[in-house]
Design an enzyme around this catalytic site. Structure first.
Site, PDB file in Angstrom:
ATOM      1  N   ASN A   8       0.896  -1.198   0.102  1.00 32.61           N
ATOM      2  CA  ASN A   8       0.245   0.007  -0.058  1.00 32.61           C
ATOM      3  C   ASN A   8       0.627   1.245   0.045  1.00 32.61           C
ATOM      4  OD1 ASN A   8      -1.759   1.861   0.355  1.00 32.61           O
ATOM      5  ND2 ASN A   8      -2.307   1.273   2.552  1.00 32.61           N
ATOM      6  N   TRP A   9       1.134   1.865  -1.122  1.00 35.44           N
ATOM      7  CA  TRP A   9       1.803   3.064  -1.273  1.00 35.44           C
ATOM      8  C   TRP A   9       1.447   3.960  -0.513  1.00 35.44           C
ATOM      9  CZ3 TRP A   9       5.486   3.528  -6.299  1.00 35.44           C
ATOM     10  CH2 TRP A   9       6.076   2.489  -6.310  1.00 35.44           C
ATOM     11  N   LYS A  10       0.238   4.261  -0.513  1.00 33.73           N
ATOM     12  CA  LYS A  10      -0.531   5.436   0.350  1.00 33.73           C
ATOM     13  C   LYS A  10      -0.412   6.662  -0.882  1.00 33.73           C
ATOM     14  CE  LYS A  10       0.001   3.139   4.589  1.00 33.73           C
ATOM     15  NZ  LYS A  10       0.212   3.438   6.263  1.00 33.73           N
ATOM     16  N   HIS A  95      -9.482   1.282   4.704  1.00 33.06           N
ATOM     17  CA  HIS A  95      -8.289   1.289   5.228  1.00 33.06           C
ATOM     18  C   HIS A  95      -8.390   2.601   6.441  1.00 33.06           C
ATOM     19  CE1 HIS A  95      -4.392   2.588   6.331  1.00 33.06           C
ATOM     20  NE2 HIS A  95      -3.689   1.514   5.805  1.00 33.06           N
ATOM     21  N   GLU A  97      -6.979   4.709   7.593  1.00 31.22           N
ATOM     22  CA  GLU A  97      -6.537   6.286   7.497  1.00 31.22           C
ATOM     23  C   GLU A  97      -7.915   6.912   6.714  1.00 31.22           C
ATOM     24  OE1 GLU A  97      -2.719   5.848   5.474  1.00 31.22           O
ATOM     25  OE2 GLU A  97      -2.068   5.219   7.226  1.00 31.22           O
ATOM     26  N   GLU A 163      -5.849  -4.946  10.431  1.00 33.19           N
ATOM     27  CA  GLU A 163      -4.632  -3.940  10.703  1.00 33.19           C
ATOM     28  C   GLU A 163      -4.772  -3.202  11.978  1.00 33.19           C
ATOM     29  OE1 GLU A 163      -2.463  -2.602   6.727  1.00 33.19           O
ATOM     30  OE2 GLU A 163      -4.246  -1.570   6.921  1.00 33.19           O
ATOM     31  N   GLY A 169       2.420   2.116  10.838  1.00 33.21           N
ATOM     32  CA  GLY A 169       3.482   3.202  10.649  1.00 33.21           C
ATOM     33  C   GLY A 169       4.173   3.566  12.106  1.00 33.21           C
ATOM     34  N   SER A 201       3.186  -2.156  10.169  1.00 35.53           N
ATOM     35  CA  SER A 201       4.591  -2.292  10.801  1.00 35.53           C
ATOM     36  C   SER A 201       5.164  -3.792  10.168  1.00 35.53           C
ATOM     37  CB  SER A 201       4.927  -2.000  12.145  1.00 35.53           C
ATOM     38  OG  SER A 201       4.438  -0.618  12.492  1.00 35.53           O
ATOM     39  N   GLY A 222       2.867  -1.195   4.285  1.00 38.04           N
ATOM     40  CA  GLY A 222       2.742   0.170   3.940  1.00 38.04           C
ATOM     41  C   GLY A 222       4.276   0.675   3.543  1.00 38.04           C
ATOM     42  N   GLY A 223       4.833   1.333   4.693  1.00 33.89           N
ATOM     43  CA  GLY A 223       6.089   1.912   4.505  1.00 33.89           C
ATOM     44  C   GLY A 223       7.207   0.768   3.808  1.00 33.89           C
TER      45      GLY A 223
HETATM   46  P1  PGA Z   1       2.808   0.431   7.615  1.00 44.25           P
HETATM   47  O1  PGA Z   1       1.220   0.363   6.813  1.00 44.25           O
HETATM   48  O2  PGA Z   1       3.175  -0.832   7.064  1.00 44.25           O
HETATM   49  O3  PGA Z   1       3.321   1.339   7.182  1.00 44.25           O
HETATM   50  O4  PGA Z   1       2.603   0.150   9.033  1.00 44.25           O
HETATM   51  C1  PGA Z   1       0.385  -0.531   6.777  1.00 44.25           C
HETATM   52  C2  PGA Z   1      -0.984  -0.019   6.197  1.00 44.25           C
HETATM   53  O5  PGA Z   1      -1.296   1.014   6.518  1.00 44.25           O
HETATM   54  O6  PGA Z   1      -1.534  -0.664   5.229  1.00 44.25           O
END
Ligand code: PGA
Length: 239
Positions: A8-10, A95, A97, A163, A169, A201, A222-223
């Site tokens: 997930n590149w956001k 998600h 977010e 999640e 993050g 994470s 994500g990251g």
């Molecule tokens: P993260 O994000 O791996 O940076 O914790 C995961 C996500 O939000 O899908």
């Protein structure tokens, strides 16, 4: 079940990011291993480009959100049909977010998941508790309610991503026991054959342990999905 490793590149990535994905493909020896599904969800602006560049290399491309309607007067929104038309095969919905930043309710997430299925996409439906909810011992109540409210009825394909909000993050992850516990709870609530991803994470250093837990069928990353070396290491950690 075939593992699914999803990035997930956001809100990250420009057209120059093609180079990072080329590097990833190189690290995977030219094409993605076919015993696991590999997905990149870049920002919508890059879906068409990535699908054209990497569709033949065994990488699936997905969206990060979609509107519930197929078309209409919804300025700035993108429908599931448009994502499919651009070359997406999956879309993340609900998600945390988006639930937090855009006030998305379970009912809206379900409508988006249904829209994805209508357009021939597989929705990845995200659920997870906050730190305060876990501290209060309410994590299963919260996740159970999100599943009940967000998963579409019917036989359409979908994926669930667990999640925990506090793990996204932050570098924090639940213990292996807590992940196992939640995934077996989710397993008991949804039909057989649906993959359950863990997200929050996930890094090269913890991927092997997390991906070996019972009822963990992949990861939403994500990251660490933004760096080819890290994402390749996580893909390689999947059994
Ligand atoms: P993260 O994000 O791996 O940076 O914790 C995961 C996500 O939000 O899908």
């Amino acid at each position: 079940m075939k593992p699914l490793i999803a990035g997930n590149w956001k809100m990250n990535g420009l057209s120059s990011s093609v180079q990072e994905v080329e590097k990833l493909v190189g690290l995977l020896s030219g094409s993605a291993p076919d015993d696991r599904d590999i997905l990149i969800c870049p920002p919508a602006t890059l879906i068409g480009l990535f699908a054209t560049e990497f569709g033949d290399e065994g990488l699936a491309i997905g969206g990060q959100d979609c509107h519930a309607m197929p078309s209409g007067a919804h300025t700035g929104d993108i429908s599931a049909e448009m994502l499919a038309d651009a070359g997406a095969a999956f879309v993340i919905v609900g998600h945390s977010e988006r639930r937090a930043d855009h006030g998305e309710s379970d009912a809206l997430v379900r409508a988006k998941a249904q829209a994805a299925q209508r357009a021939g996409l597989t929705p990845i439906i995200c659920v997870g508790e906050t730190q305060a909810q876990r501290k209060a011992g309410r994590e299963k109540e919260i996740v159970g309610a999100q599943l009940e409210g967000s998963i579409p009825a019917g036989e359409g394909d979908y994926v669930v991503a667990y999640e925990p909000v506090w793990a996204i993050g932050t570098g924090l992850t639940p213990t292996a026991k807590d992940i196992a516990d939640m995934h077996s709870f989710i397993r008991s609530k949804i039909r057989e054959g649906v993959r359950i991803l863990y997200g929050g994470s996930v890094k090269p250093s913890n991927a092997k342990e997390i991906l070996a837990i019972a009822h963990v069928h992949g990861a939403l990353v994500g990251g660490a999905s933004l760096k080819a070396e890290d994402f390749a290491a996580i893909i390689q950690a999947a059994q």
